[in-house]
Design a protein around this motif. Structure first.
Motif, PDB file in Angstrom:
ATOM      1  N   THR A   1      32.206  48.274  33.171  1.00 25.52           N
ATOM      2  CA  THR A   1      32.892  48.601  31.902  1.00 25.52           C
ATOM      3  C   THR A   1      34.440  46.931  32.290  1.00 25.52           C
ATOM      4  OG1 THR A   1      33.972  49.843  32.597  1.00 25.52           O
ATOM      5  CG2 THR A   1      31.702  50.425  31.367  1.00 25.52           C
ATOM      6  N   LYS A   2      34.646  46.194  33.519  1.00 23.69           N
ATOM      7  CA  LYS A   2      35.329  45.403  33.475  1.00 23.69           C
ATOM      8  C   LYS A   2      35.183  43.718  33.406  1.00 23.69           C
ATOM      9  CE  LYS A   2      38.296  43.980  37.913  1.00 23.69           C
ATOM     10  NZ  LYS A   2      38.208  42.583  37.375  1.00 23.69           N
ATOM     11  N   PHE A   3      35.903  43.243  32.448  1.00 21.87           N
ATOM     12  CA  PHE A   3      35.757  42.151  32.257  1.00 21.87           C
ATOM     13  C   PHE A   3      36.810  41.537  32.232  1.00 21.87           C
ATOM     14  CE2 PHE A   3      38.331  44.199  28.831  1.00 21.87           C
ATOM     15  CZ  PHE A   3      38.264  44.369  27.688  1.00 21.87           C
ATOM     16  N   HIS A   4      36.754  39.974  32.102  1.00 22.75           N
ATOM     17  CA  HIS A   4      37.824  39.005  32.852  1.00 22.75           C
ATOM     18  C   HIS A   4      38.460  39.289  31.307  1.00 22.75           C
ATOM     19  CE1 HIS A   4      37.578  38.681  36.598  1.00 22.75           C
ATOM     20  NE2 HIS A   4      35.856  38.047  36.225  1.00 22.75           N
ATOM     21  N   SER A   5      40.419  39.539  31.169  1.00 19.40           N
ATOM     22  CA  SER A   5      40.588  39.498  29.445  1.00 19.40           C
ATOM     23  C   SER A   5      41.541  38.465  29.810  1.00 19.40           C
ATOM     24  CB  SER A   5      40.614  40.759  29.375  1.00 19.40           C
ATOM     25  OG  SER A   5      42.182  40.916  30.093  1.00 19.40           O
ATOM     26  N   GLY A   6      42.266  37.953  30.483  1.00 22.38           N
ATOM     27  CA  GLY A   6      43.193  36.909  31.324  1.00 22.38           C
ATOM     28  C   GLY A   6      44.522  37.098  31.049  1.00 22.38           C
ATOM     29  N   CYS A   7      44.577  38.384  30.735  1.00 20.72           N
ATOM     30  CA  CYS A   7      45.853  39.264  30.725  1.00 20.72           C
ATOM     31  C   CYS A   7      46.879  39.404  32.023  1.00 20.72           C
ATOM     32  CB  CYS A   7      45.535  40.328  30.041  1.00 20.72           C
ATOM     33  SG  CYS A   7      44.764  41.774  31.141  1.00 20.72           S
ATOM     34  N   GLY A   8      45.953  38.877  33.402  1.00 20.24           N
ATOM     35  CA  GLY A   8      47.006  39.336  34.591  1.00 20.24           C
ATOM     36  C   GLY A   8      46.561  40.081  35.418  1.00 20.24           C
ATOM     37  N   TRP A   9      46.430  41.543  34.725  1.00 21.81           N
ATOM     38  CA  TRP A   9      45.589  42.541  35.706  1.00 21.81           C
ATOM     39  C   TRP A   9      43.952  42.957  35.048  1.00 21.81           C
ATOM     40  CZ3 TRP A   9      49.931  41.895  32.513  1.00 21.81           C
ATOM     41  CH2 TRP A   9      51.235  42.271  32.754  1.00 21.81           C
ATOM     42  N   PRO A  10      43.462  44.356  36.408  1.00 27.06           N
ATOM     43  CA  PRO A  10      42.224  43.631  35.509  1.00 27.06           C
ATOM     44  C   PRO A  10      41.823  44.806  34.324  1.00 27.06           C
ATOM     45  CG  PRO A  10      43.109  45.047  37.926  1.00 27.06           C
ATOM     46  CD  PRO A  10      43.882  44.368  36.827  1.00 27.06           C
ATOM     47  N   SER A  11      40.751  44.407  33.555  1.00 26.78           N
ATOM     48  CA  SER A  11      40.853  45.049  32.395  1.00 26.78           C
ATOM     49  C   SER A  11      39.602  46.192  32.487  1.00 26.78           C
ATOM     50  CB  SER A  11      41.221  44.080  30.813  1.00 26.78           C
ATOM     51  OG  SER A  11      41.973  43.340  31.583  1.00 26.78           O
ATOM     52  N   PHE A  12      39.167  47.267  31.788  1.00 25.86           N
ATOM     53  CA  PHE A  12      38.026  47.127  31.529  1.00 25.86           C
ATOM     54  C   PHE A  12      38.176  47.573  29.525  1.00 25.86           C
ATOM     55  CE2 PHE A  12      40.250  48.101  35.348  1.00 25.86           C
ATOM     56  CZ  PHE A  12      39.172  48.307  36.566  1.00 25.86           C
ATOM     57  N   TYR A  13      36.718  48.392  29.234  1.00 24.89           N
ATOM     58  CA  TYR A  13      36.613  48.740  28.139  1.00 24.89           C
ATOM     59  C   TYR A  13      36.248  50.280  27.856  1.00 24.89           C
ATOM     60  CZ  TYR A  13      31.597  48.023  28.389  1.00 24.89           C
ATOM     61  OH  TYR A  13      30.205  47.971  29.243  1.00 24.89           O
TER      62      TYR A  13
END
Length: 148
Positions: A74-86
């Motif tokens: 469920t992890k994806f690269h959002s570009g926000c600078g922190w690990p992102s999960f949906y």
């Protein structure tokens, strides 16, 4: 679903979490940086976290109590600078707290097992199955790689 104001995890009523320790115990077990994020609802700097860009398959666990929180699927690269999960591993793994600090209205995400601050969830995960972006501090987690 939400508390009316943001409080640090140490402000929760006794008996709220399965894992409960005194703030002194937490300070002894966590590094100063881990304590600042997990117990004082701090945030690590963007783009410096260990798991921001990792592609390793496995399960992300709470750094404070080792509870399973998120799966790498469920992890994806959002570009926000922190690990992102949906999505979390299961809805009962996290707790949602209304956070009106810093002049913003956000939703804090905590570990439901120990009350530690993990990060925030936003409804801007466009293109993900849930439409949500769980923006989680790397320092709040450990990654258990999947067995080959």
């Amino acid at each position: 679903m939400f508390k009316s104001k943001h409080e640090g995890p140490g402000d929760a009523p006794a008996g709220t979490y399965q894992v409960e320790k005194s703030e002194e115990q937490w300070r002894e077990e966590l590094s100063p940086a881990e304590y600042q994020v997990l117990r004082q609802a701090g945030t690590e700097r963007a783009f410096v976290g260990e798991y921001t860009d990792t592609e390793t398959v496995g399960v992300y666990r709470c750094k404070a109590c080792d509870a399973e929180l998120f799966r790498s699927e469920t992890k994806f690269h959002s570009g926000c600078g922190w690990p992102s999960f949906y999505a979390p591993l299961a809805e009962d793994r996290v707790q949602y707290i209304e956070d009106n600090t810093l002049g913003m209205k956000r939703v804090e995400v905590r570990c439901s097992n120990c009350g530690s601050h993990l990060g925030h969830v936003f409804d801007d995960g466009y293109g993900t199955p849930t439409g949500q972006r769980y923006c989680i501090n790397s320092i709040a987690m450990t990654l258990e790689p999947a067995q080959a």
